[in-house]
Write a protein that holds these residues in place. Structure first.
Motif, PDB file in Angstrom:
ATOM      1  N   LYS A  34      18.615  -0.562  -5.981  1.00 48.83           N
ATOM      2  CA  LYS A  34      17.791   0.455  -6.623  1.00 48.83           C
ATOM      3  C   LYS A  34      16.961  -0.151  -7.747  1.00 48.83           C
ATOM      4  N   GLY A  38      13.731   4.505  -8.857  1.00 51.18           N
ATOM      5  CA  GLY A  38      14.450   5.026  -7.704  1.00 51.18           C
ATOM      6  C   GLY A  38      14.059   4.374  -6.396  1.00 51.18           C
ATOM      7  N   ASP A 157      21.410  -1.667 -12.588  1.00 51.05           N
ATOM      8  CA  ASP A 157      22.853  -1.437 -12.497  1.00 51.05           C
ATOM      9  C   ASP A 157      23.070   0.069 -12.577  1.00 51.05           C
ATOM     10  N   GLU A 158      23.499   0.669 -11.480  1.00 51.27           N
ATOM     11  CA  GLU A 158      23.604   2.132 -11.421  1.00 51.27           C
ATOM     12  C   GLU A 158      24.685   2.676 -12.352  1.00 51.27           C
ATOM     13  N   GLU A 159      25.632   1.848 -12.755  1.00 51.02           N
ATOM     14  CA  GLU A 159      26.676   2.310 -13.672  1.00 51.02           C
ATOM     15  C   GLU A 159      26.160   2.404 -15.107  1.00 51.02           C
ATOM     16  N   GLY A 161      22.682   1.818 -15.964  1.00 53.08           N
ATOM     17  CA  GLY A 161      21.266   2.173 -16.041  1.00 53.08           C
ATOM     18  C   GLY A 161      20.401   1.054 -16.572  1.00 53.08           C
TER      19      GLY A 161
END
Length: 264
Positions: A34, A38, A157-159, A161
């Motif tokens: 990602k 998005g 990093d989706e954890e 942000g």
């Protein structure tokens, strides 16, 4: 909830980027991550350790040179170190010819610009070159230089942000690994004449030294942002027992074919 192992174990980076070369190289080897907006961004292409093998005159060297030049064209902060084990097969002029149609480095002399350094086996034996690579890599991650040598990636990093980061890659090419000379083997050559019994261990010494180099590559490449490209010659396997069955070394390597003067 924090992981209790974190008090004792240092976690590995969540991603190590592959460097984009072009669709036919990137898509089969890549994975999408990602981005900030998005979008899905592909990490695929040149791996930290890459081997190019084949018979003579199958454009192994050209493919290896292309991969080194392509990433230098696409990523302006990448530098490279090129080692010629079969001099004088590599030159700055050859690299200029191959990069002629690349949009950002075409027409540039990367050696004069300080982005490429060429050396060969007449001035550095293979073990000396590899020792220099290791010393460079240690200096690259030293406390006073690691911040300047770290780049921000477009992947999120989706954890947390936050953007992932990585060490700015350095390209190291050895053409060819099969012919790379080793000091311990050169000493055997100097101490014996062709056909002497003292020569019997030279192949074993060369294979052992190259195996030791390969065993060090995962930590050298993965931990210090070094991207190693090695070429190797392939040829027919000579069997002492003609009735002995041939074993397939690799999935895409034909039976009876092996890489020359490199460990399995």
């Amino acid at each position: 909830m924090s992981n209790p192992f974190g008090n004792f174990i240092t976690p590995a980076p969540k991603m190590r980027p592959l460097l984009n070369l072009g669709c036919l190289f990137d898509i089969p080897t890549g994975r999408y991550f990602k981005g900030r907006r998005g979008e899905s961004i592909l990490s695929g292409g040149l791996a930290p350790a890459t081997g190019v093998g084949g018979r003579g005159n199958t454009f192994k060297s050209t493919l290896a040179h292309f991969k080194a030049l392509r990433v230098m064209d696409r990523y302006g902060r990448i530098n490279g170190i090129i080692y010629d084990a079969e001099p004088p097969s590599i030159s700055s002029i050859r690299f200029q010819q191959l990069s002629r149609w690349m949009p950002k480095i075409g027409g540039h002399d990367l050696e004069k610009e300080g982005r490429l350094l060429f050396t060969d086996s007449t001035v550095m034996l293979g073990n000396e070159w590899f020792a220099g690579i290791k010393a460079f890599a240690e200096d690259k991650v030293s406390k006073d230089k690691i911040k300047a040598n770290t780049a921000t990636l477009p992947f999120i990093d989706e954890e947390t942000g936050k953007n992932h980061t990585c060490l700015i890659p350095t390209i190291c090419e050895c053409d060819s690994f099969s012919m790379m000379p080793i000091e311990s083997v050169e000493k055997i050559y100097n101490a014996n004449e062709i056909g002497d019994s003292g020569m019997n261990v030279e192949a074993m010494k060369a294979s052992a030294a190259k195996n030791q180099m390969l065993m060090q590559l995962p930590n050298l490449t993965g931990g210090k942002g070094m991207y190693m490209i090695l070429t190797a010659h392939a040829g027919d396997e000579i069997k002492m027992d003609q009735y002995a069955p041939s074993t397939k070394k690799l999935h895409f390597l034909k039976n009876g074919l092996k890489f020359k003067q490199v460990p399995e």
